[in-house]
Design an enzyme around this catalytic site. Sequence first.
Site, short mmCIF file in Angstrom:
data_model
loop_
_atom_site.label_atom_id
_atom_site.label_comp_id
_atom_site.label_asym_id
_atom_site.label_seq_id
_atom_site.Cartn_x
_atom_site.Cartn_y
_atom_site.Cartn_z
N ARG A 52 28.95 65.94 48.72
CA ARG A 52 27.63 65.92 49.37
C ARG A 52 27.42 67.21 50.15
O ARG A 52 27.40 67.23 51.37
CB ARG A 52 27.51 64.68 50.22
CG ARG A 52 27.44 63.47 49.31
CD ARG A 52 26.82 62.30 49.92
NE ARG A 52 26.04 61.59 48.92
CZ ARG A 52 25.55 60.40 49.09
NH1 ARG A 52 25.73 59.77 50.22
NH2 ARG A 52 24.85 59.83 48.14
N TYR A 95 29.24 59.03 54.10
CA TYR A 95 29.43 57.64 53.67
C TYR A 95 30.03 56.80 54.80
O TYR A 95 30.77 57.32 55.64
CB TYR A 95 30.39 57.58 52.48
CG TYR A 95 29.82 58.14 51.21
CD1 TYR A 95 28.82 57.48 50.52
CD2 TYR A 95 30.30 59.33 50.68
CE1 TYR A 95 28.31 57.98 49.34
CE2 TYR A 95 29.80 59.85 49.50
CZ TYR A 95 28.80 59.16 48.83
OH TYR A 95 28.29 59.66 47.67
#
Length: 374
Positions: free
Chosen positions: A120, A231
């Site tokens: 990410r 996350y």
Amino acid sequence: MIIGIPRETRAGETRVAATPETVKKMAASGKHQLVVEAGAGAMSSIPDEEFQVAGARTGSADEALGADVVLKVREPTTEELPKLKRGAMLVGLLNPFDAAALQSCAATGVSGYALEWLPRITRAQSMDVLSSQANIAGYKAVMIAANTYGRFMPMLMTAAGTVKAARVLILGVGVAGLQAIATAKRLGAVIEASDVRPSVKDQVESLGGKWVDVPYANDEERKIAEGVGGYARPMPPEWMARQAGIIHERCKVVDIVITTALIPGRPAPKLIKADTVSAMKPGAVVVDLAVEQGGNVEGSELDKIVMKNGVKIVGFANLPARVAADASALYARNVLNFLALSLNAKTGEFAVPRDDEIIKATLVCENGAVLPRQ
Ligand code: NAD
């Protein structure tokens, strides 16, 4: 080189890994052949002819799966695996958390790139299939909720009296949850939302939702809640119990609940217990987006609407596949952007940049072996 786009054969899978737009770009150099399996785009409203106009040849499953570069949505099935060519590049959602699936993919000798493991980082955002598809899932979850709910979403003042706006609770405010908030808001609902990650509060409020706070008892809980790499991590049982109590009270007053909470590689956290469902108003609707990972809601069942004390629990799998054309359009662009790391669209030059962190993070198998996660 041949670039193959097979038809997806898993049940309910309507998406395709390329569109005429992306085929045209991949074919632009004239150095590579594009083979799209007959009917591959049918469920996404793309006829074979449109792929042909864009520069692809319509071929068989054997040809598309036997290509040098194979672009897929889902991991190959047992029928598809033997058709893959040793040394080929396979790109898709290869389900790398399933060790057995990964092992059988590796055994074919392909170089498999699992898009679930894209890092990410800013540079990978245009390739981020999880985000593009979660966005669609969040939107569709609200559409399904609105369809299943027996009342209006917006507040209405009519000659026959006033109708109250629906109250919607969103649990898990990642990409899907944020889109669910935005979509429900556009329909006129009153929104509240919660997440384990504290950084999400401002995002909820900026979309016009009310933040439902689950307090942390100590610094350790706060630290875990921050998650890793964007996350979430599993929270301690004490926090989960506190959250369950707060959610129980909110569920008693809301009309629609949409749950999207996930923890990568683990079963989805159970956020709504059976006794909470029992305490909800008759006619309330719960949409469990995490149903494929075991569900956030006790009693949700895969691909069913379960009725419990007048509450409908919707557990439909693969919501992006229910918005097939746009899901394919975005997925295909993500795949094209990923392929562009290795393929120069203008010159046709193809070389995988082995040291690129995106390549390293997504390469899950090569030369017959499963590779350790980077
Ligand atoms: P996800 O699908 O893994 O999880 C959905 C949400 O569930 C997350 O917000 C998570 O915090 C939440 N959750 C997990 N356990 C929970 C619990 N017990 N209770 C309540 N909520 C719980 O997450 P996602 O949508 O893929 O993205 C997470 C974050 O990553 C988002 O904030 C997103 O904006 C960010 N992101 C960053 C990039 C980038 O920087 N390139 C790309 C994509 C997403």
